[in-house]
Design a protein around this motif. Structure first.
Motif, PDB file in Angstrom:
ATOM      1  N   ILE A   2       0.922  -1.330   0.115  1.00 38.69           N
ATOM      2  CA  ILE A   2      -0.019  -0.072   0.063  1.00 38.69           C
ATOM      3  C   ILE A   2       0.921   1.264   0.094  1.00 38.69           C
ATOM      4  CG2 ILE A   2      -1.784   1.248   1.200  1.00 38.69           C
ATOM      5  CD1 ILE A   2      -2.801  -1.393   2.290  1.00 38.69           C
ATOM      6  N   PHE A   3       0.533   2.316  -0.808  1.00 39.67           N
ATOM      7  CA  PHE A   3       1.393   3.550  -0.849  1.00 39.67           C
ATOM      8  C   PHE A   3       0.376   4.631  -0.255  1.00 39.67           C
ATOM      9  CE2 PHE A   3       2.490   0.858  -4.719  1.00 39.67           C
ATOM     10  CZ  PHE A   3       3.911   0.806  -4.546  1.00 39.67           C
ATOM     11  N   GLU A   4       1.233   5.460   0.407  1.00 34.87           N
ATOM     12  CA  GLU A   4       0.469   6.456   1.148  1.00 34.87           C
ATOM     13  C   GLU A   4       1.274   7.845   0.683  1.00 34.87           C
ATOM     14  OE1 GLU A   4      -1.455   5.612   4.794  1.00 34.87           O
ATOM     15  OE2 GLU A   4      -0.162   4.053   4.933  1.00 34.87           O
ATOM     16  N   ALA A   5       0.608   9.133   0.721  1.00 38.05           N
ATOM     17  CA  ALA A   5       1.130  10.344   0.532  1.00 38.05           C
ATOM     18  C   ALA A   5       0.397  11.053   1.479  1.00 38.05           C
ATOM     19  CB  ALA A   5       1.282  10.880  -0.781  1.00 38.05           C
ATOM     20  N   VAL A   6       1.267  11.349   2.661  1.00 37.92           N
ATOM     21  CA  VAL A   6       0.664  12.480   3.638  1.00 37.92           C
ATOM     22  C   VAL A   6       1.734  13.577   3.520  1.00 37.92           C
ATOM     23  CG1 VAL A   6       0.076  12.726   6.004  1.00 37.92           C
ATOM     24  CG2 VAL A   6      -0.113  10.479   4.929  1.00 37.92           C
ATOM     25  N   GLY A   7       1.125  14.732   2.886  1.00 40.48           N
ATOM     26  CA  GLY A   7       2.070  15.968   3.171  1.00 40.48           C
ATOM     27  C   GLY A   7       3.283  15.521   2.180  1.00 40.48           C
ATOM     28  N   ASN A   8       4.680  15.839   2.680  1.00 37.38           N
ATOM     29  CA  ASN A   8       5.830  15.557   1.982  1.00 37.38           C
ATOM     30  C   ASN A   8       6.076  14.145   2.378  1.00 37.38           C
ATOM     31  OD1 ASN A   8       6.559  16.312   4.589  1.00 37.38           O
ATOM     32  ND2 ASN A   8       8.349  17.459   3.936  1.00 37.38           N
ATOM     33  N   LYS A   9       5.498  13.351   3.058  1.00 38.95           N
ATOM     34  CA  LYS A   9       5.917  11.815   3.548  1.00 38.95           C
ATOM     35  C   LYS A   9       5.228  11.122   2.461  1.00 38.95           C
ATOM     36  CE  LYS A   9       6.161  13.018   8.281  1.00 38.95           C
ATOM     37  NZ  LYS A   9       5.552  12.822   9.899  1.00 38.95           N
ATOM     38  N   ARG A  10       6.379  10.206   2.082  1.00 36.30           N
ATOM     39  CA  ARG A  10       5.588   8.887   1.322  1.00 36.30           C
ATOM     40  C   ARG A  10       5.993   7.535   2.185  1.00 36.30           C
ATOM     41  NH1 ARG A  10       4.306  12.971  -0.623  1.00 36.30           N
ATOM     42  NH2 ARG A  10       4.195  13.497  -2.605  1.00 36.30           N
TER      43      ARG A  10
END
Length: 1240
Positions: A378-386
């Motif tokens: 599962i790939f997540e993008a939270v702000g500038n966090k990957r």
């Protein structure tokens, strides 16, 4: 050119040069022997086949009667017989270029040597104690050679600890060594009672080059933490002594020559001619070699090394390079992946990076292959966090991962840790005879798990003799001993990383017991003679002897063996059959003997009218009063009678007529026939002319008694009484009773059986088994004469049962019922670290730690008592037992001096008491008030609106201090804030935080005129309000300029950015244009011509986006332009091309243990798909190989190859236009590099 140097050293000193490695792994030592004795010197070489010479006083020794020289493989020995005074000399053993000297000292008989103590070595400085933190002694850096062992030790002060500290060992930052314990790594801990210090040790066994690196030891308690870093350097193993001298130096030619010059200068006392000494040099001041190397050019490094005696120049240059190297700062990553991660099998893990550009695209790779989105990834993008989340990790996920952003990469490795293996079916105790096959079986929780077998604590391995065989069958594991011996007796243990199981093996000597011996027989002509015996082992064979010669079976003589019974049957007995017969069991040194007597019948003239007569003494011996028969055997009474006419025979048993017969001379045959038909069965009578036979088949207990035989004829009558006694094995005893139980023993008691079988009880046999097992194990080899027995060698915590057999001269009874189940347990050891924690005018608070040994009986609780000084009466301090490791004793008299003691209690009884060393005076102790403010409260405490706030601040002070809370100088409102105080801490509790709870809180503790204060700053945040006055500033082309003002309510936190969204007036579906935007104005581009757009803006802080957004009041219209541009049409060019390798794979030869790469280049359109093969086997699923593709350059990385990784590697490129492949050969050789090529 080194050979002359080697010869010169041997000639001058008689020893090889110091820089040569020894060829011996075991060297002979100096020995003292008495005159006339024998001395043996042993040596072992590193390799077999090396020629070894022995010398005495410099002269070579040769084998004779006095000197015996032996060589077996790599083991060599010298034996000197009948030692005399002339043998007192210096000896030497030489192998190749290695020479070892040793002395033989001969002393006279009765002579006493007085050893003179050697001068005491200089005191070595002890490791520095740690004045701060938990460590008393920290582990130090260490060095070890490949294959050697090393131990790192740390000591932790335990005097002030109530609980054993937790210690963990790590390699690097991530690898927990607790899960790597095994053959090469062991962790131990102990407690020094005298110094009150915990000692923790890490043993590294048979070190490898990969073990080198940095290590860390962490120790933690309830409220403290400390750690220490140390490093391990692993050196390569030295070369063997018999190899060429040049292989001892792994250097370039200039470095080797400088080293030799340095060596010759150091040994100038050997090389200089006699009479010339080394010139004196003045002492020079200390210099910093590191500073000199930093400033010097590389061309001067070797000169500096020679000048200052540096032997490890390469190592120093490597460290110098690391000092000079500056780390390059990443432009794409604000935070990279850690070097490695560890996760348990079946769990999930998150790999996270933080990017400098929040809009950058990210790729995740596993072993060089891009990871696709699936249920597990599962790939997540939270702000500038990957974030990459891997669910349900398996062993296939144990691989190398990388995160790629543009041209930069962040690497890490994931290690998947398997769960502990549990033992589902334990081992069982076994009792076998010498020479029999033994098979231990256990079952574990997972198939293919690794287990370790031990005997009495020593690991079992597959030997050359194959005595022990290890077998796996799914979850079951077997240990097999083909032919057991007495030495195999002991406790066998099977261990996994999640448990162990112990079983006992008892090997008994072959001991044969005779249950029934053969008896003498007297047989008439033409009758049958049967010799029968019964032994304890049904597998024992034997032979029958007649007067010492083996009996050969034929039609008349038959030999049978059924179970434990052996029979010799002789039909139609003749006078030649009269002899001594013996049965000899095979493999045992004794025999069973009996005689066969032949009864001759003499016919004498008997006058008519002879009175009847019973001849019980027909063999010239007195008639026996009692005839004994074993139950189940056949009883045959042959009673000779005489009388004329033929008398009538009557048999009676205790006034009961068994059978009555009247036989006349004329009707003999008819009566005999009718008798047989009437009396056939278990009890019968057979009649003959001169005797009668009374037969009982399978004698039973009711057949016992007095039998009377009466004979009558007209001339008179005669009577005789015969007593028959039936003997049998005893009845089974009643169930034994367990009267005492200890840690590994129990005392068993029983009563004799109600019926002894007619023979005295010779003894008893006792057996035991585990409750859940079906295998009984015999405990005694010799019969037990007493009615009690102490059984030993039991395992604490295992439930056992007992049973016994009674034995008489006939045999062994059936087993008794099993005893009640019982468990060997022992009382616990005494509690530890008994301390007085607090004292007041009428109370005392005690604390202690649990016993070091609790045992299988568990712990029921503790008994606390106290005694006045000068008295011997101990008074219970608490009612009943307490399960806690602390106690508050109340209602004590102020001023009394009391001793306290604590006992641990379980099912087995009480432990030894733990006592206070000195009497305790019951009197309050004044202690200055002081706060112990936690670290997280020393900075601003940030919470969100609605969260629960629970602040605990510990303090000290006696008597109990007064606690006061204030906020901004005002007393707290009890309706909004809850305060709870105890003797050791104060708690502030807010159920739901609000904005007005922000501020500075002060808490004060006060005892009389002494006080202490601390301040806590609290910030309560909420989501911000919407921005103000969002308006459209300008519209041009495809662009719209927006502007707004910050929100009126920032939520008590700094505004971190804005989120701008757009919506087409037709659909009113909102799409995000910018997020985390920091300015208060922006330009929205790429709008569609002819459409009208609305815009809205959200504000954002640490709590998140605002609940509502500010929206533009009017839409922005994107006007259409008058001219329409029509681009010219061009014929599309076909760029398709089949794959073609522009740079081939090159065959390589690499060193084992170092990463290797294979590279080639390919072109093709569309981009071809790449496959790698080794010996035609696809490598895409193998975690050992990583594949890269960049701008048409293909790379295969082989991680730490071994010789088994050698072979033919193929790269194949495939697209829709065709395919191409290329091949090369990879050779992997050992990591020992020959120096011949370097020198030449």
């Amino acid at each position: 050119y080194l050979e002359p140097l080697k010869s010169y050293f041997l000639k001058q000193t008689g020893e090889p040069p110091l820089f040569l490695a020894s060829a011996f792994t075991k060297k002979p030592k100096t020995t003292e022997v008495v005159e006339g004795d024998t001395a043996v010197f042993e040596a072992e070489t590193e390799k077999t086949g090396i020629k070894v010479k022995w010398q005495r006083a410099g002269a070579e020794m040769f084998e004779n009667e006095k000197y015996i020289i032996k060589a077996e493989g790599n083991k060599h020995s010298l034996t000197i017989n009948n030692i005399g005074r002339e043998d007192d000399a210096t000896y030497a053993v030489i192998a190749g270029s290695s020479k070892v000297k040793f002395d033989l000292k001969v002393k006279e008989p009765g002579m006493i040597f007085v050893s003179v103590p050697a001068p005491a070595p200089e005191a070595q400085p002890e490791p520095p104690l740690d004045p701060v933190g938990l460590f008393v002694t920290r582990p130090q850096d260490g060095e070890v050679t490949v294959g050697g062992n090393i131990t790192f030790t740390c000591k932790v002060a335990g005097a002030s600890m109530l609980k054993k500290p937790s210690v963990k060992w790590f390699k690097g930052k991530w690898m927990d060594l607790g899960s790597k314990v095994g053959k090469h790594l062991q962790l131990h801990d102990s407690y020094d009672r005298n110094n009150k210090v915990y000692i923790y040790e890490m043993h590294i066994i048979q070190a490898k080059m990969t073990y080198a690196g940095g290590y860390r030891c962490e120790v933690s308690t309830k409220d403290k933490f400390d750690s220490c870093n140390f490093s391990l350097i692993v050196h390569e193993a030295p070369a063997t002594g018999d190899m060429d001298i040049r292989t001892a130096f792994r250097r370039t030619l200039p470095s080797l020559w400088l080293f030799l010059k340095f060596f010759l200068v150091c040994h100038s006392n050997v090389l200089l001619p006699p009479g010339k000494s080394e010139p004196k040099t003045e002492s020079q001041p200390d210099v910093d070699v590191w500073d000199i190397l930093r400033r010097a050019p590389p061309s001067e490094y070797e000169k500096i090394a020679f000048q200052y005696g540096i032997t490890d120049l390469r190592g120093m240059l490597k460290r110098l390079k690391r000092i000079k190297k500056e780390e390059k700062k990443s432009t794409a990553f604000l935070q990279k992946l850690d070097p490695a991660y560890q996760v348990d099998k079946g769990q999930k893990i998150k790999l996270m990076v933080e990017l400098a550009n929040p809009d950058a695209e990210v790729k995740w790779l596993k072993n060089g292959q891009e990871i696709q989105v699936s249920g597990r990834y599962i790939f997540e993008a939270v702000g500038n966090k990957r974030i990459l989340t891997i669910n349900h990790c398996s062993l296939a996920d144990d691989a190398a991962y990388q995160c790629v952003v543009d041209e930069e990469k962040s690497f890490t490795e994931l290690f998947v840790k398997e769960p502990p293996i549990l033992i589902s079916h334990p081992l069982e105790d076994q009792v076998v005879m010498v020479g029999e096959r033994v098979e231990f079986e256990c079952e574990v929780s997972e198939e293919g798990a690794a287990v370790k077998w031990e005997k009495d604590g020593i690991e079992l391995k597959r030997e050359e003799t194959f005595k022990y065989r290890f077998k796996k069958d799914g979850k079951k594991h077997y240990l097999i001993i083909n032919e057991s011996t007495k030495e195999d007796s002991g406790h066998y243990t099977v261990k996994t990383n999640g448990g162990e199981s112990v079983a006992e093996l008892i090997i008994q000597e072959k001991k044969l017991e005779v249950y029934q011996s053969i008896a003498d027989l007297t047989v008439r002509a033409r009758d049958q003679a049967v010799f029968k015996c019964e032994v304890s082992d049904e597998n024992v064979k034997g032979i029958w002897l007649k007067n010492g010669k083996e009996v050969i079976p034929d039609e008349r003589i038959k030999i049978s063996h059924i179970g434990r019974i052996h029979k010799l049957t002789i039909d139609d007995v003749t006078p030649e059959d009269e002899a001594d017969y013996s049965f000899v069991p095979e493999g045992f040194a004794y025999n069973l003997s009996a005689k066969l007597r032949f009864l001759e019948i003499k016919i004498d003239f008997v006058p008519r009218q002879e009175p009847p007569k019973i001849h019980l003494d027909f063999m010239g011996q007195a008639a026996p009063d009692t005839i004994v028969v074993v139950a189940g055997n056949k009883l045959r009474l042959d009673v000779p009678i005489s009388g004329d006419p033929i008398p009538t025979v009557i048999w009676q048993k205790v006034n009961k007529v068994m059978c009555s017969l009247t036989i006349s001379q004329h009707t003999l045959r008819r009566s005999f026939s009718s008798l047989l038909s009437e009396t056939e069965g278990r009890v019968r009578v057979e009649m003959h002319e001169d005797h009668c036979i009374f037969i009982i088949e399978g004698a039973e207990k009711p057949d016992e008694g007095v039998y009377r035989v009466t004979v009558k004829n007209p001339a008179g009558e005669d009577k005789a009484d015969i007593t028959v006694k039936v003997i049998d094995v005893p009845d089974p005893p009643e169930a034994p009773k367990i009267i005492d139980v200890g840690e590994d023993y129990c005392t068993v008691q029983w009563q004799p059986p109600k019926y002894d079988g007619g023979q005295p009880i010779l003894g008893y046999i006792l057996e035991r088994k585990k409750k859940k097992s079906y295998r009984w194990m015999r405990l005694n080899f010799d019969l037990l004469k007493e009615l009690s027995y102490e059984a030993k060698r039991m395992i604490e915590g295992v439930v056992y049962e007992m049973r016994l057999y009674a034995v008489n001269s006939i045999g062994m009874s059936r087993p008794s019922p099993a005893s009640q189940p019982f468990m060997p347990i022992a009382p616990p050891s005494e509690p530890t670290h008994l301390t007085v924690e607090d004292i007041s005018d009428s109370t005392v608070t005690l604390k202690w730690r649990p016993p070091e040994r609790i045992g299988a009986g568990g712990l029921d609780g503790y008994n606390v008592e106290y005694c006045k000084e000068g008295s011997t009466e101990w008074v219970p301090a608490l009612q009943g037992l307490t399960e806690r490791t602390s106690a508050l004793i109340k209602d004590l008299v102020t001023g009394d001096k009391l001793y306290f003691r604590v006992r641990a209690i379980n099912l087995a009884g009480e432990s030894e008491p733990a006592l206070t060393k000195e009497p305790v005076t019951i009197q309050e102790i004044l202690q200055r008030p002081k706060f112990w403010l936690p670290r997280y409260l020393r900075q601003t405490l940030v919470k969100k609106v609605g969260e629960t706030i629970n602040i605990v601040i510990p303090f000290q002070g006696k008597p109990r201090p007064k606690v006061t809370w204030t906020k901004d100088g005002q007393t707290l409102d009890a309706k909004e804030v809850g305060i709870r105080n105890s003797t050791t801490d104060t708690i502030l509790f807010i159920r739901k935080a609000e904005h007005h709870h922000s501020g500075t809180y002060e808490v004060e503790v006060q005892i009389e005129n002494m006080n202490d204060k601390v301040a806590i700053t609290m910030q309560i945040m909420d989501k911000p309000g919407p921005p103000q006055n969002v308006k459209i500033i300008d519209v041009w082309g495809f662009n719209v300029a927006l502007e707004w003002k910050p929100p009126q309510d920032d939520g008590n936190a700094q505004i971190s950015g804005y989120t701008i969204q757009k919506a087409d007036k037709k659909t009113m579906e909102w799409y995000t244009v910018f997020d985390h935007y920091r300015r208060t104005n922006c330009v929205v581009s790429d709008l569609i011509m002819g459409n009208e757009y609305y815009f809205r803006v959200f504000s954002e802080n640490l709590c998140g986006l605002s609940e509502t957004a500010a929206t533009t009041k009017t839409p922005a219209y994107i006007q259409k332009t008058g001219a329409i541009y029509k681009p010219p049409s061009y014929k599309e060019h076909d760029f398709s091309e089949a794959p073609k390798f522009t740079h081939p794979l090159v065959s390589r030869s690499v060193i084992s243990g170092y990463n290797a790469t294979l590279s080639c280049a390919v072109r093709g359109s569309p981009k071809p798909k790449i496959f790698w093969y080794k010996n035609k086997v696809d490598l895409s699923g193998d975690a050992k190989y990583r594949m890269f593709s960049k701008h048409g350059v293909l790379t295969l990385e082989i991680r730490k190859p071994s010789p088994f990784d050698g072979g033919f590697y193929t790269c194949k490129a495939v697209n829709e236009c065709g395919e191409a492949e290329i091949e090369c050969r990879l050779d992997v050789r050992g990591n020992q590099i020959s120096v011949d090529n370097i020198l030449l």
